[in-house]
Enzyme design. Sequence first.
Site, PDB file in Angstrom:
ATOM      1  N   LYS A 119       1.384  -0.836   0.302  1.00  0.00           N
ATOM      2  CA  LYS A 119       0.332  -0.209   0.347  1.00  0.00           C
ATOM      3  C   LYS A 119       0.925   1.428  -0.014  1.00  0.00           C
ATOM      4  CE  LYS A 119      -3.547   2.693   2.812  1.00  0.00           C
ATOM      5  NZ  LYS A 119      -3.788   2.349   4.138  1.00  0.00           N
ATOM      6  N   LYS A 158       9.454  -0.599  13.700  1.00  0.00           N
ATOM      7  CA  LYS A 158      10.410  -0.537  13.005  1.00  0.00           C
ATOM      8  C   LYS A 158      11.445   0.827  12.296  1.00  0.00           C
ATOM      9  CE  LYS A 158       5.901  -0.508   9.919  1.00  0.00           C
ATOM     10  NZ  LYS A 158       5.052  -0.612   8.455  1.00  0.00           N
TER      11      LYS A 158
END
Length: 546
Positions: free
Chosen positions: A206, A512
């Site tokens: 995405k 992350k």
Amino acid sequence: MALRTQLSGWQAVEQHAETMKSQHMKDLFANDKERFQKFSLSLPSMLFDYSKNLVDETTMQALFQLARECELEAWRDKMFRGERINITEDRSVLHVALRNRSAEPLLLDGVDVRAQVKNELNKMQAFTETVRSGKWLGYTGKAITDIVSIGVGGSNLGPQMTTEALKSYGDGTLNVHYVSNVDGNQVADVLAPLNPETVLFVVSSKTFTTSETMTNANTAVNWLLASATDKSAIAKHFVAVSTNTDKVTEFGISEDNIFDMWDWVGGRFSLWSAIGLPIALYLGFEQFIELLDGAHIVDNHFENTPLEQNMPVIMALLSLWNCTFLGAQSQAILPYDQPLHRLTAYLQQAEMESNGKHVNMSGEKVPYPTVPTIWGEIGINGQHAFYQYLHQSNNIVPADFIGSVTSVANVAGHHDILMANFFAQSEAMMAGVSEEEIRADLASKGHNQAYIDSVAPHKVHEGNRPTNTILMDRLEPKTMGMLIALYEHKIFTQGILLDICSFDQWGVELGKGLANQIHHEIAANQVSEHHDCSTASLVSYYNDNK
Ligand code: F6P
């Protein structure tokens, strides 16, 4: 807005839970021969039995009342209308629009979402037919034989789980492989037997910034160019699915080869968009449409059915009841259909990424547990591994049993045995067996008293363990679409009941960011002093020994 715990409906359910805790489902069944009729529902090709939960009519009424106090119906309608209910990202939540193929416009900021979806579906159809018919040619003029889908999380789990579930509906035209892990073992294993001349890569992301996916995509480009040498081969062997056209073109994939998705489709609800392209390539476009149509049946049911007969609403209310009010901490998903072997992994993301949150919509810490831990395994394998825990541990684990009346694989004699186990396990979890019954049984078999005294307590099954049963007529594209949509709406409903924003995933960002930083430190062979001493020492050990 009042905290959920301050609602009169919440308090009523809490009080009622105290009275239900002393009940046993066995007695509820014994006292009410209509219990199955009262606590089961059906949709075309699908039966849902929730009678093996510790509920009575008062419980259900109290739960429906609570749902109304939480304004569930209004929130549901906002979702279908495209209002920006993903409040922390200021986005609509419109995966339902991906499977509504009616012509009636649905305007979002003046743009007709339905027209956008239709265009993209047309593009997917043309593309799948070109590839499947052998007209899409690789750099040496050969037809494509293998699809390698590169993506992770929502850009992998849905398509992979569904391809596996519907494997027997493929016609063998194309092989589909999935690469999600940045662990090089996976991409190496997938690519090793393949011929670069006949492979088409679908890079699904995405955002097109997910580092694991980008690393795998770069490896795939290098693998192709090791034999193709001319970069023009990339256009023949790479397509992308993304909202981020700039990043995709920067990567080297031409605009013609980009399939669009939109920010109103959450990653974990995206298999219905072009993220589902590998499914369509494997099954053919018509069967992909059947999957969408199955989901649309459940969308209509969820949107238009009163709460009292609404399957996903009841699934969510029972989850709230079992976990938040009766104290269960986890939820098992137990498919008795081998093709559904990735369903639990898929639902872990769908439910835990959606509702594993700690604050409510207003940002206040919620004083109750939100989503349970989702875990499980194909039923029969689970029976010989962890069902001991389901039947006798002190932790109560509500379980969803999912099976089919007709097996897709017609292997003589197997399905009845499988389904006998399916029915037996939820009966055992509900009814259990008392010490009295155990003692009588052992005595009738001639065991002596000392043996009976020593072993009887170990054999007791307390029962009273809640289960739902979802019985499909047969696992096929339509019922698969229905099943996934049921859980999607269950998750939506849970979010509203718990007053949390189910559509963001800020909780993945900290890890992350740190991974990115540590990757730089590994590359520079220099560990930052800002880490705690455990992390710093682990990274140093890695650097010193690699
Ligand atoms: O890290 C979690 C996540 O953001 C998921 O929500 C998402 O499905 C996945 O990563 C993949 O993201 P993308 O499709 O942008 O590569």
